[in-house]
Design an enzyme around this catalytic site. Structure first.
Site, PDB file in Angstrom:
ATOM      1  N   ASN A 106      -3.591  -7.883  -6.989  1.00 10.82           N
ATOM      2  CA  ASN A 106      -3.070  -6.526  -7.157  1.00 10.82           C
ATOM      3  C   ASN A 106      -1.964  -6.512  -8.200  1.00 10.82           C
ATOM      4  OD1 ASN A 106      -2.549  -3.848  -6.829  1.00 10.82           O
ATOM      5  ND2 ASN A 106      -1.644  -4.018  -4.790  1.00 10.82           N
ATOM      6  N   PHE A 114      -4.381 -10.013  -1.042  1.00  5.80           N
ATOM      7  CA  PHE A 114      -4.261  -9.935  -2.505  1.00  5.80           C
ATOM      8  C   PHE A 114      -3.418 -11.094  -3.024  1.00  5.80           C
ATOM      9  CE2 PHE A 114      -4.784  -5.410  -1.387  1.00  5.80           C
ATOM     10  CZ  PHE A 114      -5.688  -4.985  -2.348  1.00  5.80           C
ATOM     11  N   LEU A 168       7.729 -16.633  -2.637  1.00 10.61           N
ATOM     12  CA  LEU A 168       7.945 -17.949  -2.019  1.00 10.61           C
ATOM     13  C   LEU A 168       7.649 -17.952  -0.517  1.00 10.61           C
ATOM     14  CD1 LEU A 168      11.135 -19.188  -3.930  1.00 10.61           C
ATOM     15  CD2 LEU A 168       8.753 -19.881  -4.258  1.00 10.61           C
ATOM     16  N   HIS A 216       8.799 -13.301 -11.351  1.00 14.45           N
ATOM     17  CA  HIS A 216       7.986 -12.719 -10.277  1.00 14.45           C
ATOM     18  C   HIS A 216       7.265 -13.820  -9.488  1.00 14.45           C
ATOM     19  CE1 HIS A 216       5.465  -8.930  -9.284  1.00 14.45           C
ATOM     20  NE2 HIS A 216       5.347  -9.803  -8.299  1.00 14.45           N
ATOM     21  N   ASN A 238       9.524  -9.363  -0.486  1.00 17.40           N
ATOM     22  CA  ASN A 238       8.612  -8.959   0.589  1.00 17.40           C
ATOM     23  C   ASN A 238       8.292 -10.110   1.542  1.00 17.40           C
ATOM     24  OD1 ASN A 238       7.056 -10.313  -1.308  1.00 17.40           O
ATOM     25  ND2 ASN A 238       5.240  -9.057  -1.001  1.00 17.40           N
ATOM     26  N   ASP A 282       3.573 -13.826 -10.839  1.00 17.40           N
ATOM     27  CA  ASP A 282       3.127 -13.192  -9.584  1.00 17.40           C
ATOM     28  C   ASP A 282       2.460 -14.232  -8.679  1.00 17.40           C
ATOM     29  OD1 ASP A 282       2.743 -11.333  -7.606  1.00 17.40           O
ATOM     30  OD2 ASP A 282       1.299 -10.100  -8.709  1.00 17.40           O
ATOM     31  N   HIS A 318       3.923  -6.760 -13.663  1.00 14.36           N
ATOM     32  CA  HIS A 318       2.469  -6.971 -13.882  1.00 14.36           C
ATOM     33  C   HIS A 318       1.719  -5.793 -14.510  1.00 14.36           C
ATOM     34  CE1 HIS A 318       2.524  -5.118  -9.930  1.00 14.36           C
ATOM     35  NE2 HIS A 318       2.769  -6.245  -9.278  1.00 14.36           N
TER      36      HIS A 318
HETATM   37 ZN   LIG Z   1       3.201  -6.425  -7.303  1.00 15.10          ZN
END
Ligand SMILES: [Zn+2]
Length: 429
Positions: free
Chosen positions: A273, A318, A55, A52, A86, A300, A227
């Site tokens: 988050n 976040f 980049l 996770h 994302n 993350d 997460h």
């Molecule tokens: Zn997430």
């Protein structure tokens, strides 16, 4: 170039010499002309694998690029990272996934494995090109709308059915938007009331985890919980595993060590988050990692440019950095975790979940040479300005962490030597 890694303690146990030939493969004797790497006093683990990572390329190259993120990963002991979808544009087509994969190969420091979006544009409605992404050169097997939850049960069901055909997995950001909307930023409780911050209750995560394990059972497909942050989610996952449901889970380093009371100073560095949780949840997450209910640690890693992060708490982005500090945080949070268990949760299990051939393998002849060599006794005080990341949203700045990555070897090549990027060292000397 071939290597002799001399005097390393294999998973913290016996002392061995490791031999790598010029194809980047472990062999059982020293190749002629090999470079010697002194590993006395260092623990050798299979290269770490991060399920996770954000980049930011394409789209936000001011916050991170595939190259700088790869550098941060190598410094953290990683030899593979999964790059979340994302970005801008979103990784929701075969072309976009292949581009990320190619840029990772050009950087050449870790295996950059693109994660494909579950839905077009992360909009949560129509499935993205899951099959085409899988059949592309990038061989995408992990799909996630991370940052957003696939909240529509019908869409989640169809995604699980679709990826089942080729052994894929859906990694879910579990956040029911009707219980924790986009503004929710503080664990819901006495503290969120006192601080006047929108609450993000644990139940918003737990209802999605519960629904998804039932969808995984119904479809016979595989779901991964990104997460995990609450004791309630751990309970659900433990139950699901006992039923034989195909569910795996990850926890971040920050959820293993930091607690919600850090928000009293309204420092946006700690805005993440899912949010930091109370000590009871942290204790449950640690126990779940030790007993195997949670399979893996995943960073993350979420770089943000200053102008996105340095705002009033409610307006700040976040996320926090994590690649360079993950191993130190895990060692600090769980000092009794054996090195074999560190390898299990930071390399072996994540490689298996992501289906990454050659990663997370024993350091044995015939296997690709992906290795991290760690000084187990070092204490490092984190300096955010010493980071390879382009961003500085580092919650560990000024903290002392246990253990230090000394050398990282990716595909038989030193990417990190004596705690610094090998390439940079070669250029400056
Ligand atoms: Zn997430």
């Amino acid at each position: 170039m071939s290597l002799v890694i001399k005097g390393a303690s294999l998973l913290g146990e016996e002392t061995v010499d490791l031999f790598v030939d010029d194809t980047g493969t472990f062999v059982d004797a020293a190749p002629a002309g090999a470079e010697t790497v002194d590993a006395s006093g260092l623990v050798a683990l299979p290269g770490l694998v991060d399920l996770h990572t954000h980049l930011r390329e394409p789209g936000r190259e001011d916050a991170e690029t595939i190259l700088t993120g790869s550098q941060a990963a190598a410094l953290g002991g990683y030899t593979a990272v999964l790059a979340m979808a994302n970005t801008s544009p979103v990784t929701d087509t075969a072309e976009a996934a292949t581009r990320v994969w190619e840029l990772g190969r050009e950087a050449g420091l870790v295996h950059v494995q693109p994660v494909g979006a579950v839905t077009r544009g992360l909009a949560g409605e129509e499935l993205a090109e899951l099959g085409l992404m899988h059949r592309s050169r990038a061989r995408v097997t992990v799909f996630s709308d991370d940052g957003k939850c696939v909240h529509d049960a019908r869409v989640m069901r169809r995604a699980l059915e679709y990826v089942k055909a080729f052994g894929g997995v859906v990694s879910q950001h579990s956040q029911d938007p009707s219980l924790a909307g986009p503004a929710a930023c503080c664990h819901e409780g006495e503290l969120s009331g006192r601080l006047g911050l929108p609450g993000w209750p644990g139940i918003a995560e737990e209802v999605v985890v519960a629904r998804d394990v039932m969808l995984a059972r119904h479809t016979g497909s595989r779901v991964h919980v990104a997460h995990v942050s609450t004791a309630g989610s751990v309970e659900v996952i433990r139950w699901a595993k006992a039923q034989g449901i195909s569910v795996t889970a990850e926890v971040t380093p920050h959820h293993l060590l930091l607690t919600t009371d850090l928000l009293t100073g309204y420092d946006p560095t700690y805005k993440v988050n899912p949010p930091l949780r109370p000590q009871e949840d942290v204790a449950a997450l640690r126990a779940a990692l030790l007993d195997g209910t949670i399979d893996a640690v995943a960073t993350d890693h979420a770089p943000h440019a200053r102008h996105d992060k340095e705002h009033a708490f409610v307006d700040a982005a976040f996320g926090m950095l994590g690649l360079e500090t993950a191993l130190g945080v895990v060692r600090t949070a769980l000092p009794d975790l054996s090195w074999a268990d560190v390898a299990r949760v930071m390399s072996v299990a994540p490689a298996r979940i992501a289906g990454l051939a050659g990663q997370g393998q024993p350091l044995a002849p015939g296997n690709p040479a992906h290795v991290v060599l760690v000084d187990p006794d070092a204490t490092v005080t984190v300096d955010r300005d010493a980071s390879a990341s382009l961003s500085r949203n580092n919650p560990w700045h000024g903290r002392a962490l246990t253990s230090q990555v000394v050398h990282t070897v990716y595909a038989g090549r030193l990417t990190v030597r004596d705690g610094a990027l090998a390439q940079a060292g070669a250029l400056s000397s």
